[in-house]
Design a protein around this motif. Sequence first.
Motif, PDB file in Angstrom:
ATOM      1  N   TYR A 167       0.841  -1.207   0.000  1.00 23.01           N
ATOM      2  CA  TYR A 167       0.000   0.000   0.000  1.00 23.01           C
ATOM      3  C   TYR A 167       0.875   1.255   0.000  1.00 23.01           C
ATOM      4  CZ  TYR A 167      -2.564   3.847   2.103  1.00 23.01           C
ATOM      5  OH  TYR A 167      -3.097   5.094   2.373  1.00 23.01           O
ATOM      6  N   VAL A 168       1.970   1.240   0.748  1.00 22.23           N
ATOM      7  CA  VAL A 168       2.873   2.388   0.780  1.00 22.23           C
ATOM      8  C   VAL A 168       3.432   2.662  -0.617  1.00 22.23           C
ATOM      9  CG1 VAL A 168       5.031   3.297   1.733  1.00 22.23           C
ATOM     10  CG2 VAL A 168       3.478   2.005   3.197  1.00 22.23           C
ATOM     11  N   ILE A 169       3.772   1.609  -1.344  1.00 21.98           N
ATOM     12  CA  ILE A 169       4.272   1.782  -2.712  1.00 21.98           C
ATOM     13  C   ILE A 169       3.206   2.413  -3.594  1.00 21.98           C
ATOM     14  CG2 ILE A 169       5.019   0.534  -4.785  1.00 21.98           C
ATOM     15  CD1 ILE A 169       6.436  -1.434  -2.988  1.00 21.98           C
ATOM     16  N   ASN A 170       1.966   1.923  -3.496  1.00 24.55           N
ATOM     17  CA  ASN A 170       0.874   2.515  -4.273  1.00 24.55           C
ATOM     18  C   ASN A 170       0.688   3.983  -3.933  1.00 24.55           C
ATOM     19  OD1 ASN A 170      -0.323   0.866  -6.199  1.00 24.55           O
ATOM     20  ND2 ASN A 170      -1.478  -0.303  -4.688  1.00 24.55           N
ATOM     21  N   HIS A 171       0.699   4.287  -2.652  1.00 18.84           N
ATOM     22  CA  HIS A 171       0.532   5.671  -2.184  1.00 18.84           C
ATOM     23  C   HIS A 171       1.657   6.548  -2.732  1.00 18.84           C
ATOM     24  CE1 HIS A 171       1.174   8.951   0.775  1.00 18.84           C
ATOM     25  NE2 HIS A 171      -0.153   8.994   0.807  1.00 18.84           N
ATOM     26  N   ALA A 172       2.882   6.027  -2.724  1.00 19.41           N
ATOM     27  CA  ALA A 172       4.024   6.785  -3.207  1.00 19.41           C
ATOM     28  C   ALA A 172       3.944   7.022  -4.722  1.00 19.41           C
ATOM     29  CB  ALA A 172       5.315   6.060  -2.856  1.00 19.41           C
ATOM     30  N   MET A 173       3.516   6.022  -5.465  1.00 17.95           N
ATOM     31  CA  MET A 173       3.418   6.165  -6.924  1.00 17.95           C
ATOM     32  C   MET A 173       2.368   7.195  -7.312  1.00 17.95           C
ATOM     33  SD  MET A 173       3.792   2.179  -8.101  1.00 17.95           S
ATOM     34  CE  MET A 173       3.450   2.574  -9.822  1.00 17.95           C
ATOM     35  N   GLN A 174       1.264   7.225  -6.591  1.00 16.16           N
ATOM     36  CA  GLN A 174       0.214   8.189  -6.880  1.00 16.16           C
ATOM     37  C   GLN A 174       0.673   9.625  -6.628  1.00 16.16           C
ATOM     38  OE1 GLN A 174      -3.082   6.932  -4.464  1.00 16.16           O
ATOM     39  NE2 GLN A 174      -3.391   5.022  -5.611  1.00 16.16           N
ATOM     40  N   ASN A 175       1.667   9.781  -5.739  1.00 14.90           N
ATOM     41  CA  ASN A 175       2.158  11.119  -5.406  1.00 14.90           C
ATOM     42  C   ASN A 175       3.541  11.395  -5.998  1.00 14.90           C
ATOM     43  OD1 ASN A 175       0.168  12.330  -3.208  1.00 14.90           O
ATOM     44  ND2 ASN A 175       0.408  10.158  -2.734  1.00 14.90           N
ATOM     45  N   TYR A 176       3.951  10.548  -6.952  1.00 21.06           N
ATOM     46  CA  TYR A 176       5.250  10.705  -7.605  1.00 21.06           C
ATOM     47  C   TYR A 176       6.385  10.777  -6.590  1.00 21.06           C
ATOM     48  CZ  TYR A 176       2.424  11.698 -11.713  1.00 21.06           C
ATOM     49  OH  TYR A 176       1.510  11.601 -12.743  1.00 21.06           O
ATOM     50  N   ARG A 177       6.308   9.907  -5.589  1.00 20.96           N
ATOM     51  CA  ARG A 177       7.324   9.850  -4.544  1.00 20.96           C
ATOM     52  C   ARG A 177       8.246   8.655  -4.799  1.00 20.96           C
ATOM     53  NH1 ARG A 177       6.570  11.834   0.481  1.00 20.96           N
ATOM     54  NH2 ARG A 177       8.685  10.999   0.727  1.00 20.96           N
ATOM     55  N   GLY A 178       9.141   8.828  -5.735  1.00 22.55           N
ATOM     56  CA  GLY A 178      10.085   7.751  -6.020  1.00 22.55           C
ATOM     57  C   GLY A 178      10.958   7.412  -4.832  1.00 22.55           C
ATOM     58  N   ASP A 179      11.286   8.439  -4.021  1.00 23.60           N
ATOM     59  CA  ASP A 179      12.127   8.185  -2.846  1.00 23.60           C
ATOM     60  C   ASP A 179      11.440   7.251  -1.856  1.00 23.60           C
ATOM     61  OD1 ASP A 179      10.159   9.999  -2.244  1.00 23.60           O
ATOM     62  OD2 ASP A 179      11.483  11.465  -1.289  1.00 23.60           O
ATOM     63  N   GLU A 180      10.123   7.370  -1.734  1.00 29.03           N
ATOM     64  CA  GLU A 180       9.382   6.495  -0.824  1.00 29.03           C
ATOM     65  C   GLU A 180       9.311   5.076  -1.372  1.00 29.03           C
ATOM     66  OE1 GLU A 180       5.925   7.872   2.049  1.00 29.03           O
ATOM     67  OE2 GLU A 180       5.118   7.301   0.088  1.00 29.03           O
ATOM     68  N   VAL A 181       9.165   4.948  -2.695  1.00 31.40           N
ATOM     69  CA  VAL A 181       9.166   3.624  -3.311  1.00 31.40           C
ATOM     70  C   VAL A 181      10.501   2.934  -3.069  1.00 31.40           C
ATOM     71  CG1 VAL A 181       9.053   2.360  -5.489  1.00 31.40           C
ATOM     72  CG2 VAL A 181       7.481   4.260  -5.083  1.00 31.40           C
ATOM     73  N   TYR A 182      11.583   3.671  -3.271  1.00 29.91           N
ATOM     74  CA  TYR A 182      12.911   3.101  -3.053  1.00 29.91           C
ATOM     75  C   TYR A 182      13.133   2.763  -1.586  1.00 29.91           C
ATOM     76  CZ  TYR A 182      14.774   3.844  -7.757  1.00 29.91           C
ATOM     77  OH  TYR A 182      15.018   3.771  -9.104  1.00 29.91           O
ATOM     78  N   ALA A 183      12.583   3.580  -0.691  1.00 36.28           N
ATOM     79  CA  ALA A 183      12.727   3.311   0.734  1.00 36.28           C
ATOM     80  C   ALA A 183      12.086   1.969   1.096  1.00 36.28           C
ATOM     81  CB  ALA A 183      12.104   4.439   1.550  1.00 36.28           C
ATOM     82  N   VAL A 184      10.893   1.716   0.564  1.00 33.80           N
ATOM     83  CA  VAL A 184      10.214   0.439   0.821  1.00 33.80           C
ATOM     84  C   VAL A 184      10.994  -0.711   0.196  1.00 33.80           C
ATOM     85  CG1 VAL A 184       8.137  -0.907   0.360  1.00 33.80           C
ATOM     86  CG2 VAL A 184       7.940   1.480   1.060  1.00 33.80           C
ATOM     87  N   ALA A 185      11.481  -0.501  -1.036  1.00 31.18           N
ATOM     88  CA  ALA A 185      12.255  -1.552  -1.708  1.00 31.18           C
ATOM     89  C   ALA A 185      13.524  -1.879  -0.930  1.00 31.18           C
ATOM     90  CB  ALA A 185      12.596  -1.111  -3.122  1.00 31.18           C
ATOM     91  N   LEU A 186      14.187  -0.837  -0.436  1.00 36.22           N
ATOM     92  CA  LEU A 186      15.407  -1.055   0.344  1.00 36.22           C
ATOM     93  C   LEU A 186      15.106  -1.800   1.635  1.00 36.22           C
ATOM     94  CD1 LEU A 186      18.453  -0.400   0.484  1.00 36.22           C
ATOM     95  CD2 LEU A 186      17.843   1.692   1.722  1.00 36.22           C
ATOM     96  N   LEU A 187      14.016  -1.428   2.297  1.00 39.85           N
ATOM     97  CA  LEU A 187      13.625  -2.089   3.537  1.00 39.85           C
ATOM     98  C   LEU A 187      13.277  -3.558   3.290  1.00 39.85           C
ATOM     99  CD1 LEU A 187      13.004  -1.831   6.553  1.00 39.85           C
ATOM    100  CD2 LEU A 187      10.704  -1.063   5.936  1.00 39.85           C
ATOM    101  N   ALA A 188      12.510  -3.818   2.231  1.00 43.68           N
ATOM    102  CA  ALA A 188      12.112  -5.195   1.918  1.00 43.68           C
ATOM    103  C   ALA A 188      13.318  -6.049   1.548  1.00 43.68           C
ATOM    104  CB  ALA A 188      11.100  -5.189   0.771  1.00 43.68           C
ATOM    105  N   THR A 189      14.229  -5.468   0.773  1.00 44.07           N
ATOM    106  CA  THR A 189      15.440  -6.200   0.403  1.00 44.07           C
ATOM    107  C   THR A 189      16.273  -6.537   1.629  1.00 44.07           C
ATOM    108  OG1 THR A 189      15.491  -5.055  -1.737  1.00 44.07           O
ATOM    109  CG2 THR A 189      17.522  -6.126  -1.008  1.00 44.07           C
ATOM    110  N   GLY A 190      16.408  -5.567   2.531  1.00 47.05           N
ATOM    111  CA  GLY A 190      17.165  -5.813   3.751  1.00 47.05           C
ATOM    112  C   GLY A 190      16.545  -6.899   4.608  1.00 47.05           C
ATOM    113  N   LEU A 191      15.214  -6.872   4.737  1.00 48.09           N
ATOM    114  CA  LEU A 191      14.533  -7.898   5.532  1.00 48.09           C
ATOM    115  C   LEU A 191      14.707  -9.284   4.916  1.00 48.09           C
ATOM    116  CD1 LEU A 191      11.198  -6.100   6.466  1.00 48.09           C
ATOM    117  CD2 LEU A 191      12.972  -6.851   8.055  1.00 48.09           C
ATOM    118  N   SER A 192      14.554  -9.370   3.605  1.00 51.44           N
ATOM    119  CA  SER A 192      14.720 -10.658   2.928  1.00 51.44           C
ATOM    120  C   SER A 192      16.138 -11.180   3.106  1.00 51.44           C
ATOM    121  CB  SER A 192      14.393 -10.513   1.436  1.00 51.44           C
ATOM    122  OG  SER A 192      13.040 -10.156   1.249  1.00 51.44           O
ATOM    123  N   PHE A 193      17.117 -10.291   3.015  1.00 53.13           N
ATOM    124  CA  PHE A 193      18.512 -10.693   3.187  1.00 53.13           C
ATOM    125  C   PHE A 193      18.761 -11.190   4.610  1.00 53.13           C
ATOM    126  CE2 PHE A 193      22.924  -9.696   4.316  1.00 53.13           C
ATOM    127  CZ  PHE A 193      23.591 -10.433   3.351  1.00 53.13           C
TER     128      PHE A 193
END
Length: 263
Positions: free
Chosen positions: A214-240
Amino acid sequence: MSEAKASRLVSRLGLVTLRVIAPIGSVLLLWYLAIWFSGLPAFVIPRPERVLDVLWVEHSFIFENLLATLEVSAIGFIWANIAGIGLAVLFDVLPPTRHMLLPAAITLRNVPYIALISVLMLAFGDSILSKTAIVALSGFFPVLVNTLQGLRSADEVQLDRMRILNASWWQTFSQVRLPYAIPSIISAQEITGSGSIIVAIAAEWMISSTGLGYVINHAMQNYRGDEVYAVALLATGLSFVIYTFVHWLGRRLDWRTGDSRRS
């Protein structure tokens, strides 16, 4: 502590540090190279320090949705293991069931997730049941295949001894088949455990009003690429982190390896 033991400890700490720093350094290098050579605007490829700033400033909002994602991934992960291990044991105990149910499991595994999400959303709406079901369906097959392979890898000599001793099915399973299957089960967790976070986010991205998806969707609707990357970085770190922990645990539980690998 002897000088030799201290030297080995320092060497191991240095190796662990290198294993942590090297991936981070390579990712940052590729990140900056992509910024410099692509010429894309900052909302498409933000700078790493901007992404870290978002994680700090918006930590309350992100952490709240992170908890929702962790709940979905954890429940789905448990379901995947119950289904995968349960079916593997059933196939081992009653071999005819393998021919009846394994084709259905393979078919279900290969159905596109988008179709599954659509059907589950129609049936259960935006509920935790629909999201955890997607995580479970994506993870049960590796658990099933690896567990079944592990159960079948049991030493025939040990199995013959159990037959000679007239051991019950449970005694043979718990003392021979299960110990041989544990390394394979742990290997499946490396796939299912680390992947459950990613699949949960994908499911939330499609149908949810909570979670990191949902955070990614919210960020895309507001053109917040930094927020999308923040979620991606967090998810990647958790998976690792999950993969590393399961891999470490597997090395400790693999009784077939020598003490040199456990040290």
